[in-house]
Design a protein around this motif. Structure first.
Motif, PDB file in Angstrom:
ATOM      1  N   GLN A 301       0.816  -1.219   0.000  1.00 33.80           N
ATOM      2  CA  GLN A 301       0.000   0.000   0.000  1.00 33.80           C
ATOM      3  C   GLN A 301       0.847   1.267   0.000  1.00 33.80           C
ATOM      4  O   GLN A 301       0.318   2.368  -0.187  1.00 33.80           O
ATOM      5  N   LEU A 302       2.166   1.116   0.204  1.00 33.52           N
ATOM      6  CA  LEU A 302       3.057   2.275   0.202  1.00 33.52           C
ATOM      7  C   LEU A 302       3.374   2.673  -1.241  1.00 33.52           C
ATOM      8  O   LEU A 302       3.557   1.825  -2.104  1.00 33.52           O
ATOM      9  N   ASP A 303       3.430   3.973  -1.480  1.00 32.27           N
ATOM     10  CA  ASP A 303       3.794   4.476  -2.801  1.00 32.27           C
ATOM     11  C   ASP A 303       5.207   4.002  -3.131  1.00 32.27           C
ATOM     12  O   ASP A 303       6.157   4.323  -2.409  1.00 32.27           O
ATOM     13  N   PRO A 304       5.393   3.238  -4.213  1.00 31.86           N
ATOM     14  CA  PRO A 304       6.743   2.725  -4.541  1.00 31.86           C
ATOM     15  C   PRO A 304       7.791   3.817  -4.670  1.00 31.86           C
ATOM     16  O   PRO A 304       8.965   3.586  -4.373  1.00 31.86           O
ATOM     17  N   ARG A 305       7.371   5.005  -5.071  1.00 30.58           N
ATOM     18  CA  ARG A 305       8.321   6.102  -5.229  1.00 30.58           C
ATOM     19  C   ARG A 305       8.903   6.563  -3.896  1.00 30.58           C
ATOM     20  O   ARG A 305       9.969   7.199  -3.865  1.00 30.58           O
ATOM     21  N   GLU A 306       8.218   6.264  -2.808  1.00 29.10           N
ATOM     22  CA  GLU A 306       8.684   6.708  -1.492  1.00 29.10           C
ATOM     23  C   GLU A 306       9.292   5.577  -0.666  1.00 29.10           C
ATOM     24  O   GLU A 306       9.747   5.807   0.448  1.00 29.10           O
ATOM     25  N   ALA A 307       9.297   4.358  -1.198  1.00 29.89           N
ATOM     26  CA  ALA A 307       9.727   3.197  -0.413  1.00 29.89           C
ATOM     27  C   ALA A 307      11.157   3.339   0.083  1.00 29.89           C
ATOM     28  O   ALA A 307      11.449   3.102   1.263  1.00 29.89           O
ATOM     29  N   LEU A 345       5.255  -8.036  -1.522  1.00 26.96           N
ATOM     30  CA  LEU A 345       6.416  -7.488  -2.199  1.00 26.96           C
ATOM     31  C   LEU A 345       7.480  -7.107  -1.184  1.00 26.96           C
ATOM     32  O   LEU A 345       7.172  -6.811  -0.022  1.00 26.96           O
ATOM     33  N   GLY A 346       8.722  -7.116  -1.627  1.00 24.95           N
ATOM     34  CA  GLY A 346       9.816  -6.647  -0.800  1.00 24.95           C
ATOM     35  C   GLY A 346      10.225  -5.247  -1.207  1.00 24.95           C
ATOM     36  O   GLY A 346       9.689  -4.656  -2.162  1.00 24.95           O
ATOM     37  N   LEU A 347      11.187  -4.686  -0.503  1.00 28.90           N
ATOM     38  CA  LEU A 347      11.646  -3.336  -0.803  1.00 28.90           C
ATOM     39  C   LEU A 347      12.221  -3.261  -2.215  1.00 28.90           C
ATOM     40  O   LEU A 347      11.971  -2.300  -2.950  1.00 28.90           O
ATOM     41  N   ALA A 348      12.986  -4.271  -2.610  1.00 32.58           N
ATOM     42  CA  ALA A 348      13.568  -4.276  -3.958  1.00 32.58           C
ATOM     43  C   ALA A 348      12.485  -4.298  -5.026  1.00 32.58           C
ATOM     44  O   ALA A 348      12.617  -3.659  -6.078  1.00 32.58           O
ATOM     45  N   ASP A 349      11.396  -5.011  -4.760  1.00 31.02           N
ATOM     46  CA  ASP A 349      10.290  -5.065  -5.724  1.00 31.02           C
ATOM     47  C   ASP A 349       9.647  -3.691  -5.894  1.00 31.02           C
ATOM     48  O   ASP A 349       9.318  -3.279  -7.013  1.00 31.02           O
ATOM     49  N   LEU A 350       9.456  -2.984  -4.787  1.00 28.55           N
ATOM     50  CA  LEU A 350       8.853  -1.655  -4.864  1.00 28.55           C
ATOM     51  C   LEU A 350       9.770  -0.674  -5.587  1.00 28.55           C
ATOM     52  O   LEU A 350       9.316   0.142  -6.401  1.00 28.55           O
ATOM     53  N   ASN A 351      11.068  -0.748  -5.289  1.00 30.99           N
ATOM     54  CA  ASN A 351      12.011   0.138  -5.969  1.00 30.99           C
ATOM     55  C   ASN A 351      12.039  -0.151  -7.469  1.00 30.99           C
ATOM     56  O   ASN A 351      12.117   0.763  -8.287  1.00 30.99           O
ATOM     57  N   ARG A 352      11.981  -1.437  -7.807  1.00 34.30           N
ATOM     58  CA  ARG A 352      11.980  -1.808  -9.223  1.00 34.30           C
ATOM     59  C   ARG A 352      10.726  -1.272  -9.913  1.00 34.30           C
ATOM     60  O   ARG A 352      10.776  -0.807 -11.052  1.00 34.30           O
ATOM     61  N   GLU A 353       9.604  -1.330  -9.220  1.00 31.08           N
ATOM     62  CA  GLU A 353       8.355  -0.810  -9.772  1.00 31.08           C
ATOM     63  C   GLU A 353       8.433   0.689 -10.012  1.00 31.08           C
ATOM     64  O   GLU A 353       7.830   1.220 -10.945  1.00 31.08           O
ATOM     65  N   ALA A 354       9.186   1.380  -9.138  1.00 36.67           N
ATOM     66  CA  ALA A 354       9.349   2.830  -9.277  1.00 36.67           C
ATOM     67  C   ALA A 354      10.496   3.189 -10.204  1.00 36.67           C
ATOM     68  O   ALA A 354      10.773   4.379 -10.408  1.00 36.67           O
ATOM     69  N   GLY A 355      11.175   2.175 -10.761  1.00 33.31           N
ATOM     70  CA  GLY A 355      12.296   2.436 -11.656  1.00 33.31           C
ATOM     71  C   GLY A 355      13.548   2.871 -10.939  1.00 33.31           C
ATOM     72  O   GLY A 355      14.398   3.565 -11.513  1.00 33.31           O
ATOM     73  N   LYS A 356      13.703   2.453  -9.690  1.00 37.59           N
ATOM     74  CA  LYS A 356      14.870   2.840  -8.902  1.00 37.59           C
ATOM     75  C   LYS A 356      15.675   1.610  -8.511  1.00 37.59           C
ATOM     76  O   LYS A 356      15.138   0.507  -8.387  1.00 37.59           O
ATOM     77  N   ALA A 357      16.969   1.816  -8.301  1.00 40.00           N
ATOM     78  CA  ALA A 357      17.826   0.735  -7.829  1.00 40.00           C
ATOM     79  C   ALA A 357      17.749   0.661  -6.310  1.00 40.00           C
ATOM     80  O   ALA A 357      17.574   1.677  -5.630  1.00 40.00           O
TER      81      ALA A 357
END
Length: 637
Positions: A301-307, A345-357
């Protein structure tokens, strides 16, 4: 002291009355209201106000007095160690006769007073209606003084006063100090630290069912570990149960929450917070959970851009720097947080969704623990007398709704006693020695373990040591070594999920460069084919594959040449800009050194690069990468 003058309308006359009230106030003996104690408190009395059994009234010149509010007891004035955040500690009884105590910051008196009136009314105090009564009520508050003192704090958790440590909860302070310590905030949140049942109830109904279940024991131990962060000087951070739905992740979260508190409506579930929030919202939640476990449900539920930012915020224990209304710097929120999370999802999954490493530091602070225990029963290894994991989870949901909150308070009571009797250093040393023993046992098979792995091992070891301490205090009903054994199982599961005991940046450097070349091998690497010489031109294997695309936005060259085994392959030459793009988000110097050590990058003479002369260019500095980084002998065909 002059008698009260007739109340004037208008803000100017109202402020004048308040100033007069403060100037004319004097300290007298005022008996405690509705407490039945023989001891009297010293509070200020202003002759403009009349104190009766049914409440406080304001004289009205020659007219009849008018009602301000019900009976209120002034327990004292509060302030912090710096002499700021002054307030009044008030007590009153609601219409059912229940006693309420709350500290109100004097800053609340500076405005229209609506906030303090709302909080008092919410607590069951009867208030006079009308603009006249409201203005006079503020006059009365401003006139109050007391010789009794209390220390005010603006957050829960550990605080040190006069060499002693106390733990402040919204409704209770554990530990001994020379002065009373109260939580005093401008905004009030409903307390989630409710208590239902006793420690023995929790041990029988919940603690016993955690036995033989590594994730449940670990989750409950996390709740006992959170108050140790500040004492041990450990960094904040957390663990997230990661896995598909219906594994029992939320059940583990409820078990952990039942140690800390809950609400009458939702049981232990009322203590659980949601990831569905902005970064600013998470910051305020963290401040309200300092030094206690923060359970957060469903990270999806957290915005991936802010993870990534939230991971750093929670672990670093410091909020954002903000400007005040005048342009100056506001006080930065500071806290210590151990959080327990769930999510598919894990933190890496959320970052990947937001296009971040995902940075290695984020991964260490936010450890993804596989929720599946690997026994075909989801998160559980043992369901005790229940037929199915689902029936076991439903039973735990019922009992965590009935028994909650008592273990944490008992744990803090015993811990503050230990600190007072043995001293901080003795307790800290004992816990640190035990953590060191646990870590050495876990890491013995991995002498090459990186600092990142050791950092996570330290967090898991703290959880294990906290579980042992709670068991020693008689709060869990487990065997002494149960928390350590179960935390060790969880640590091994985390390590297996991570896939390496080395530095994550090393793996990321290889993975990022491999992905960059694989994605752009034909599109952004210009072909470099030497003119055929002699019999080599007749050899089929000496000829490169046919060109399929035209190179654009060049990142380097791909040269068709013999490799180490004598077979022809592509050799990749990346420009400095191309290498920086490929290794974005990593420390370039360290990443290049890792690539050299793994044998994928051939070291050059200057800054690990070499000077090349591709067709049409002269003296270009580039990094030479072997085709083996793609995992095939032929390279990118």
């Amino acid at each position: 002291m002059s008698s009260g003058e007739k109340t004037q309308t208008g803000s100017q006359s109202g402020r004048s009355d308040i100033r007069k009230g403060i100037e004319n106030a004097k300290v007298v003996q005022f008996p405690e209201a509705n407490q039945g104690s023989a001891k009297a408190q010293e509070v200020s009395e202003d002759r403009r106000f009349i104190y009766r059994d049914d409440g406080i009234w304001r004289r009205n010149g020659d007219g009849a007095p008018f009602f301000l509010c019900g009976s209120v007891e002034v327990l004292g004035e509060s302030r912090d160690e710096a002499g700021q955040n002054w307030g009044l500690l008030l007590a009153w009884r609601d219409r059912d006769g229940h006693r309420h105590e709350e500290a109100f910051a004097r800053a609340l008196f500076a405005g229209d007073g609506n906030e303090i009136r709302t909080r008092l009314a919410d607590g069951g105090l009867t208030l006079g209606a009308g603009a006249k009564a409201k203005a006079a009520f503020l006059e009365w508050l401003a006139s109050l003084q007391s010789s009794q003192r209390a220390r005010s704090v603006t957050r829960i958790g550990w605080h040190r006063f006069g060499g002693g440590d106390v733990f402040v909860l919204p409704d209770e302070t554990l530990g001994e100090t020379s002065e009373r310590v109260v939580l005093q905030t401008l905004d009030r949140e409903a307390s989630l630290f409710g208590v239902a049942g006793t420690v023995e109830d929790w041990k029988i109904q919940i603690g016993a069912l955690c036995m033989k279940n590594s994730r449940l024991v670990f989750a409950a131990s996390c709740a006992f570990a959170a108050p140790l962060l500040g004492l041990l000087g450990e960094e904040g951070g957390g663990i997230s149960f990661k896995g598909s739905s219906r594994l029992g992740k939320s059940t583990a979260l409820r078990v952990a929450a039942s140690v800390c508190g809950g609400t009458p409506q939702n049981g232990a579930g009322g203590y659980i917070r949601s990831w569905r929030s902005t970064g600013n919202g998470i910051e305020s939640t963290a401040l309200a959970s300092c030094d206690v476990l923060l359970p957060l449900d469903e990270i999806g539920q957290l915005d991936p851009r802010e993870a990534g930012e939230v991971a750093y915020l929670l672990s670093n224990g410091q909020g954002k720097a903000r400007a005040s209304r005048t342009g100056g710097a506001r006080t930065v929120a500071r806290f210590r947080i151990l959080f327990l999370s769930t999510g598919e999802l894990g933190l890496a999954d959320l970052n990947r969704e937001a296009g971040k490493a995902t940075k290695a530091g984020q991964e260490v602070r936010f450890a993804d623990l596989p929720a599946d225990a690997g026994h075909g029963q989801g998160l559980f290894e043992h369901v005790h007398d229940h037929d199915t994991p689902d029936a076991f989870a439903r039973h735990l949901r019922v009992v965590t709704g009935q028994y909650f909150g008592a273990p944490l308070r008992a744990f803090l009571h015993r811990l503050t006693q230990d600190l007072a009797q043995s001293g901080n250093e003795v307790v800290q040393d004992r816990l640190r020695v035990r953590m060191g023993e646990i870590m050495r046992e876990w890491l013995h098979p991995y002498p090459e373990a990186s600092g990142q792995v050791r950092s996570v091992a330290a967090r898991f070891a703290m959880v294990a040591a906290a579980g042992e301490l709670a068991t020693q205090y008689g709060l869990t009903g487990w065997e002494h070594d149960t928390p350590t054994v179960m935390a060790g199982i969880c640590f091994e599961a985390w390590l297996a999920e991570r896939g390496t005991v080395g530095r994550r940046e090393d793996e990321q450097a290889v993975a990022q460069l491999r992905d960059f070349i694989a994605k752009n091998g034909e599109a952004r690497f210009e072909r470099w084919v030497d003119p055929a010489q002699g019999d080599a031109a007749q050899s089929e294997e000496s000829q490169p594959p046919g060109e399929r695309f035209r190179t654009q936005n060049r990142a380097g060259w791909k040269r068709w040449m013999k490799g180490d085994g004598g077979r022809y392959e592509w050799r990749y030459f990346l420009t400095a800009e191309g290498m920086s793009e490929a290794l974005a988000g990593l420390n370039r110097r360290n990443a290049v050194q890792t690539l050299i050590e793994t044998g994928y990058l051939l070291p050059g003479k200057v800054k690990n690069s070499a000077v090349i002369s591709p067709p049409g260019h002269r003296n270009v500095r580039a990094y030479e990468v072997k085709a083996s980084i793609l995992g095939t002998e032929e390279g990118d065909r």
